[in-house]
Design a protein around this motif. Structure first.
Motif, PDB file in Angstrom:
ATOM      1  N   UNK A  82       0.866  -1.183   0.000  1.00 37.86           N
ATOM      2  CA  UNK A  82       0.000   0.000   0.000  1.00 37.86           C
ATOM      3  C   UNK A  82       0.898   1.227   0.000  1.00 37.86           C
ATOM      4  N   UNK A  83       0.782   2.029  -1.046  1.00 38.20           N
ATOM      5  CA  UNK A  83       1.621   3.208  -1.219  1.00 38.20           C
ATOM      6  C   UNK A  83       0.991   4.394  -0.499  1.00 38.20           C
ATOM      7  N   UNK A  84       1.686   4.933   0.497  1.00 38.37           N
ATOM      8  CA  UNK A  84       1.183   6.085   1.245  1.00 38.37           C
ATOM      9  C   UNK A  84       1.394   7.347   0.413  1.00 38.37           C
ATOM     10  N   UNK A  85       0.354   7.738  -0.294  1.00 40.12           N
ATOM     11  CA  UNK A  85       0.384   8.935  -1.140  1.00 40.12           C
ATOM     12  C   UNK A  85      -0.512  10.039  -0.562  1.00 40.12           C
ATOM     13  N   UNK A  86      -0.769  10.007   0.748  1.00 39.86           N
ATOM     14  CA  UNK A  86      -1.665  11.002   1.347  1.00 39.86           C
ATOM     15  C   UNK A  86      -1.172  12.430   1.170  1.00 39.86           C
ATOM     16  N   UNK A 145      -7.426  10.066  -8.569  1.00 42.43           N
ATOM     17  CA  UNK A 145      -8.065  11.294  -9.068  1.00 42.43           C
ATOM     18  C   UNK A 145      -9.321  11.724  -8.313  1.00 42.43           C
ATOM     19  N   UNK A 146     -10.003  10.822  -7.636  1.00 43.19           N
ATOM     20  CA  UNK A 146     -11.208  11.184  -6.886  1.00 43.19           C
ATOM     21  C   UNK A 146     -10.969  11.109  -5.376  1.00 43.19           C
ATOM     22  N   UNK A 147      -9.721  11.300  -4.961  1.00 41.77           N
ATOM     23  CA  UNK A 147      -9.366  11.208  -3.538  1.00 41.77           C
ATOM     24  C   UNK A 147     -10.180  12.208  -2.718  1.00 41.77           C
ATOM     25  N   UNK A 148     -10.577  11.765  -1.539  1.00 39.35           N
ATOM     26  CA  UNK A 148     -11.337  12.588  -0.613  1.00 39.35           C
ATOM     27  C   UNK A 148     -10.474  12.861   0.617  1.00 39.35           C
ATOM     28  N   UNK A 149     -10.617  14.050   1.184  1.00 35.48           N
ATOM     29  CA  UNK A 149      -9.900  14.369   2.422  1.00 35.48           C
ATOM     30  C   UNK A 149     -10.585  13.669   3.581  1.00 35.48           C
ATOM     31  N   UNK A 150      -9.780  13.114   4.467  1.00 35.01           N
ATOM     32  CA  UNK A 150     -10.326  12.445   5.640  1.00 35.01           C
ATOM     33  C   UNK A 150     -10.236  13.352   6.849  1.00 35.01           C
ATOM     34  N   UNK A 151     -11.237  13.248   7.709  1.00 35.72           N
ATOM     35  CA  UNK A 151     -11.153  13.900   9.015  1.00 35.72           C
ATOM     36  C   UNK A 151     -10.123  13.127   9.835  1.00 35.72           C
ATOM     37  N   UNK A 152      -9.535  13.752  10.852  1.00 34.67           N
ATOM     38  CA  UNK A 152      -8.511  13.048  11.650  1.00 34.67           C
ATOM     39  C   UNK A 152      -8.980  11.702  12.185  1.00 34.67           C
ATOM     40  N   UNK A 153     -10.216  11.610  12.669  1.00 36.01           N
ATOM     41  CA  UNK A 153     -10.698  10.338  13.221  1.00 36.01           C
ATOM     42  C   UNK A 153     -10.886   9.278  12.127  1.00 36.01           C
ATOM     43  N   UNK A 154     -11.192   9.698  10.892  1.00 39.75           N
ATOM     44  CA  UNK A 154     -11.292   8.744   9.785  1.00 39.75           C
ATOM     45  C   UNK A 154      -9.904   8.202   9.433  1.00 39.75           C
ATOM     46  N   UNK A 155      -8.924   9.085   9.445  1.00 38.30           N
ATOM     47  CA  UNK A 155      -7.546   8.674   9.150  1.00 38.30           C
ATOM     48  C   UNK A 155      -7.053   7.672  10.203  1.00 38.30           C
TER      49      UNK A 155
END
Length: 193
Positions: free
Chosen positions: A155-159, A165-175
């Motif tokens: 799993x490539x950490x590309x955060x 292309x459709x990446x969504x931002x995560x809230x801290x608790x989701x991350x």
């Protein structure tokens, strides 16, 4: 009955579960029996992604949504590495009327296992998990991880620079939820360069 014929449904089990990645509004949480999710890659994409494959005695959750007017062109283009297959009889949904349901799958022999050259993007996984969390809660996220095969994929950490292309931002608790699950399943996360 005409509406059921005019508006078939797709069953999404990856990023299509996240409503923020598409504009299909007539959508419902659903289940499909006899299929499982698995990480794979094809020559059509440089990274690994989810596909569904037949699996007796397995049931997966996802989001099914109407395809207005049966116009599959935009969705078929988005899912161009896949083939669309009917799963109407296997679908359990709350629509309340008979509808045709289709799933996107990569046929056997046209995909390979993820590897260092074709990793899973963490930005894609984050987007998928966010969708499951919003549709099914933390229990649904647990079921997602437990009913998906192929977690030996890198799993490539590309955060920091999402490649999906459709990446969504995560809230801290989701991350934190995603990271905790990756630790629990002993996933191999590699840093993007």
């Amino acid at each position: 009955m005409l509406r059921a014929m005019a508006d078939p449904f797709f069953f999404g089990y990856g990023s299509l579960v996240n409503r923020a990645t598409h504009g299909y509004v007539d959508a419902y949480p659903a289940r499909v029996k006899g299929w499982r999710r698995v990480w794979r890659h094809t020559a059509l994409r440089p990274v690994a992604f989810l596909t569904a494959e037949p699996a007796p005695d397995v049931e997966i959750e996802g989001l099914m949504a109407a395809v207005p007017g049966g116009d599959w062109r935009a969705l078929d283009e988005r899912e161009r590495a896949y083939e669309r297959r009917p799963v109407t009889e296997a679908a359990d949904h709350p629509v309340g009327r008979p509808v045709a349901v289709h799933i996107y799958t990569i046929p056997e022999g046209r995909h390979g296992r993820p590897d260092e050259a074709h990793p899973v993007l963490l930005s894609y996984l984050d987007t998928v998990v966010q969708g499951y969390l919003r549709e099914f809660g933390e229990e649904g996220v647990a079921r997602f991880f437990l009913t998906t095969a192929g977690w030996d994929a890198p799993i490539l950490n590309d955060r920091d620079g999402p490649r999906y292309p459709r990446a969504r931002s995560l809230r801290p608790e989701e991350r934190v939820l995603v990271d905790d699950w990756l630790r629990d399943i002993e996933a191999r996360v590699i840093q993007a360069t």
